[in-house]
Design an enzyme around this catalytic site. Structure first.
Site, mmCIF file in Angstrom:
data_model
loop_
_atom_site.group_PDB
_atom_site.id
_atom_site.type_symbol
_atom_site.label_atom_id
_atom_site.label_comp_id
_atom_site.label_asym_id
_atom_site.label_seq_id
_atom_site.Cartn_x
_atom_site.Cartn_y
_atom_site.Cartn_z
ATOM 1 N N ARG A 9 4.209 9.535 -10.006
ATOM 2 C CA ARG A 9 3.847 9.567 -11.436
ATOM 3 C C ARG A 9 3.097 10.855 -11.772
ATOM 4 N NH1 ARG A 9 1.818 4.243 -10.481
ATOM 5 N NH2 ARG A 9 3.659 2.953 -10.655
ATOM 6 N N VAL A 17 8.742 4.625 12.324
ATOM 7 C CA VAL A 17 8.018 5.781 12.844
ATOM 8 C C VAL A 17 7.452 5.382 14.205
ATOM 9 C CG1 VAL A 17 6.028 7.297 12.515
ATOM 10 C CG2 VAL A 17 7.523 6.741 10.581
ATOM 11 N N ARG A 34 13.550 7.104 -8.470
ATOM 12 C CA ARG A 34 12.331 7.826 -8.878
ATOM 13 C C ARG A 34 12.030 8.974 -7.919
ATOM 14 N NH1 ARG A 34 11.725 2.596 -10.540
ATOM 15 N NH2 ARG A 34 10.688 2.291 -12.541
ATOM 16 N N TYR A 47 -17.410 -21.337 -23.759
ATOM 17 C CA TYR A 47 -17.460 -22.802 -23.674
ATOM 18 C C TYR A 47 -16.697 -23.441 -24.829
ATOM 19 C CZ TYR A 47 -18.956 -27.447 -24.960
ATOM 20 O OH TYR A 47 -18.929 -28.755 -25.357
ATOM 21 N N GLU A 105 10.401 2.739 6.269
ATOM 22 C CA GLU A 105 10.158 1.296 6.355
ATOM 23 C C GLU A 105 11.080 0.716 7.423
ATOM 24 O OE1 GLU A 105 8.105 -1.228 5.364
ATOM 25 O OE2 GLU A 105 9.459 -2.360 6.657
ATOM 26 N N ASP A 120 -3.527 -3.397 4.793
ATOM 27 C CA ASP A 120 -3.942 -4.264 5.902
ATOM 28 C C ASP A 120 -4.252 -3.509 7.192
ATOM 29 O OD1 ASP A 120 -3.510 -6.333 4.174
ATOM 30 O OD2 ASP A 120 -1.899 -7.273 5.328
ATOM 31 N N CYS A 148 2.765 -12.664 -0.505
ATOM 32 C CA CYS A 148 1.900 -13.703 -1.091
ATOM 33 C C CYS A 148 2.731 -14.835 -1.697
ATOM 34 C CB CYS A 148 1.015 -13.113 -2.185
ATOM 35 S SG CYS A 148 0.230 -11.554 -1.735
ATOM 36 N N ALA A 165 0.834 -1.205 0.000
ATOM 37 C CA ALA A 165 0.000 0.000 0.000
ATOM 38 C C ALA A 165 0.865 1.251 0.000
ATOM 39 C CB ALA A 165 -0.930 -0.017 1.217
#
Ligand SMILES: Cc1cc2nc3c(=O)[nH]c(=O)nc-3n(C[C@H](O)[C@H](O)[C@H](O)COP(=O)(O)OP(=O)(O)OC[C@H]3O[C@@H](n4cnc5c(N)ncnc54)[C@H](O)[C@@H]3O)c2cc1C
Length: 461
Positions: A24, A84, A74, A433, A37, A290, A47, A14
């Site tokens: 962007r 934090v 970037r 089908y 982070e 989450d 995942c 997220a």
């Protein structure tokens, strides 16, 4: 012109989707972006951990979508291993702790994104922190588990605690390492996101795969040997020998920082946002992934659903809004897919107990079919269960357990739910089908036809 500053807490799905999308839309002259982070990795796929541990994915780094260096290239000032520790809402600043140097400092923000994810549930039981007991939340967890597996190769015994989707995926991974696998499940059947009758099918299939599943098993302690390593998992009435224990007992929203400053939390402990993913009552704070609750469009209530599919969408929408664009997240219908070996498991919408909890009367229809025309080589069975509202026939939920293309068939139902279709309308859906892909009546359509009959019968009874 001074650039506005966006601060992002949490550098995974997220958080970094939000930062990337904002970048962007706005260059560094207009918007400076600082992301914190606390972990060792950013923008990685948790995942994929079961498939990396199980050996389907060769390298840990295959799960990393973007490295810190790529983000920094970037013009995103990504500060790794930096936690934090406090949000000052009125002062528009966050306090950050550099976990390497121990230095603590404040950083101001014009806009703040909270993307702190979820924390795994770890009951305070004896032995829980013993070597050989592993969560699978992060890449560090996955690495530690692989190292543990190397200590007990081939003939070891693995106990997986929890039979949700992470539990069953990890059971498969342990099986692939040649372990004898026991899954301890607190509930009535594995996969509590399904109704028990569908969970029973998963249980039977796991038996067939050589995985022992023990239902209604409440873990009371992890037993260790003289070297301190795990030896067994104790439940109320039994003990299961273990060389390795994998925990998959669920997660809770990580909202410690938000709670401390009184940001609004929902009944499941997740942050509450509006449709633009802005924290309710706060014009310059957004939250996603989450750590938030989402609106269940079928039940009309908020829920906490920790899935990467939502986290990525939230991040994209937040980034658009923060970057001067526009996006909204209307809610979810509760779609999720998983697998254990070749058995595919899918659900969307409400289970029977969910429907009852919100006061909906419903009928059910369960059918057996195959993923291809019955005569086509490789046709394998699948079971589809459908819930429809009493009288109106509105689709309420679908669960599918089977092989060979069973899981992604649930997407048909997810679209029908989103569109508010009745099961009768579903019977006319123009689905593709040909014998290698489906019987002439797709299993979802067969279930819809049976549900139509059930609705009619219930309505005239
Ligand atoms: C084994 C496993 C399998 C999964 N499989 C699937 C799947 O098949 N499909 C699916 O849709 N989802 C799956 N998920 C769920 C998915 O990975 C998560 O929903 C997704 O990662 C959530 O993204 P997020 O950004 O909200 O949170 P996270 O990925 O948890 O990221 C939050 C980040 O914030 C950081 N952080 C927290 N607090 C602070 C702080 N105070 N300061 C600095 N940093 C902080 C954390 O270190 C973390 O890196 C799986 C998860 C696991 C663990």
């Amino acid at each position: 012109m001074t650039a506005e500053r966006l601060v992002v807490i949490g550098g995974d799905a997220a958080g970094m989707s939000a930062a990337s999308q904002a970048r962007r839309l706005k260059g560094p002259d207009e918007l400076s972006i600082v992301a914190f982070e606390r972990g060792h990795f950013t923008s990685y796929s948790a995942c994929g951990i079961p498939y990396w541990v199980g050996g389907d994915v060769a390298e840990r780094d295959d799960l990393i979508a973007r490295t810190p260096e790529e983000h920094r290239a970037r013009d995103i000032d990504l500060r790794m291993r930096t936690e934090v520790t406090e949000i000052d809402v009125a002062g528009q600043r966050v306090r950050a702790l550099d976990l390497g140097s121990g230095e603590s400092y404040w950083t101001g923000f014009d806009k703040l994104v909270i993307a702190t994810g979820a924390r795994p549930v770890r009951p305070a039981l004896p032995g829980m922190d013993a070597p050989g007991v592993h969560g699978v939340q992060t890449l560090d967890d996955g690495q530690a588990l692989l190292e543990s597996l190397d200590r007990a190769p081939g003939t070891g015994r693995a106990v997986v605690v929890g039979a949700g989707y992470i539990g069953v995926e990890m059971a498969e991974a342990m099986l692939k390492h040649g372990f004898e696998v026991t899954v301890l499940n607190r509930g009535e059947q594995p996969m509590a996101t399904l109704d028990p009758d569908m969970g029973r099918l998963v249980h039977d299939a796991m038996d067939g795969l050589g995985i022992t599943t023990v239902n209604r098993a409440e873990v009371t302690a992890i037993r260790t040997g003289s070297d301190g390593r795990v030896r067994a998992v104790a439940t109320g009435d039994a003990s299961y020998p273990a060389d390795v224990v994998v925990l998959g007992i669920g997660v809770e929203p990580e909202t410690t920082l938000a709670r401390a400053v009184g940001l609004p939390l929902g009944p499941h402990g997740g942050l509450l946002t509006d449709l633009s993913m802005r924290v309710v009552g706060h014009d310059n704070i957004w939250a996603g992934g989450d750590c938030v609750e989402v609106l269940d469009l079928v039940a009309g209530r908020t829920r906490h659903i920790a899935l990467g599919t939502h986290a990525n969408k939230h991040g994209q929408i937040i980034g658009s809004n923060v970057g001067g664009g526009y996006g909204t997240f209307p809610g979810v219908v509760g779609t999720a897919v998983s697998k254990v070996c070749d058995l595919e498991i899918a659900r969307t919408g409400l289970r029977e107990k969910d429907a009852r909890a919100v006061g909906l009367r419903y009928v059910t229809a369960t059918i057996e079919s195959t993923g291809r025309a019955g005569y086509y080589p490789g046709a394998r069975p699948m079971t589809v269960k459908m819930l429809a509202e009493y009288r109106t026939g509105r689709l309420l939920g679908v669960q599918i357990v089977g092989r060979d293309g069973a899981a992604k068939r649930v997407d048909i139902a997810a679209v029908a739910l989103t569109a508010g279709m009745t099961v009768e309308q579903m019977t006319a859906l123009d689905l593709g089908y040909a014998p290698p892909f489906s019987p002439v009546w797709d299993p979802v359509l067969v279930a819809a036809r049976k549900a139509v009959t059930a609705v009619r019968r219930a309505g005239t009874a």
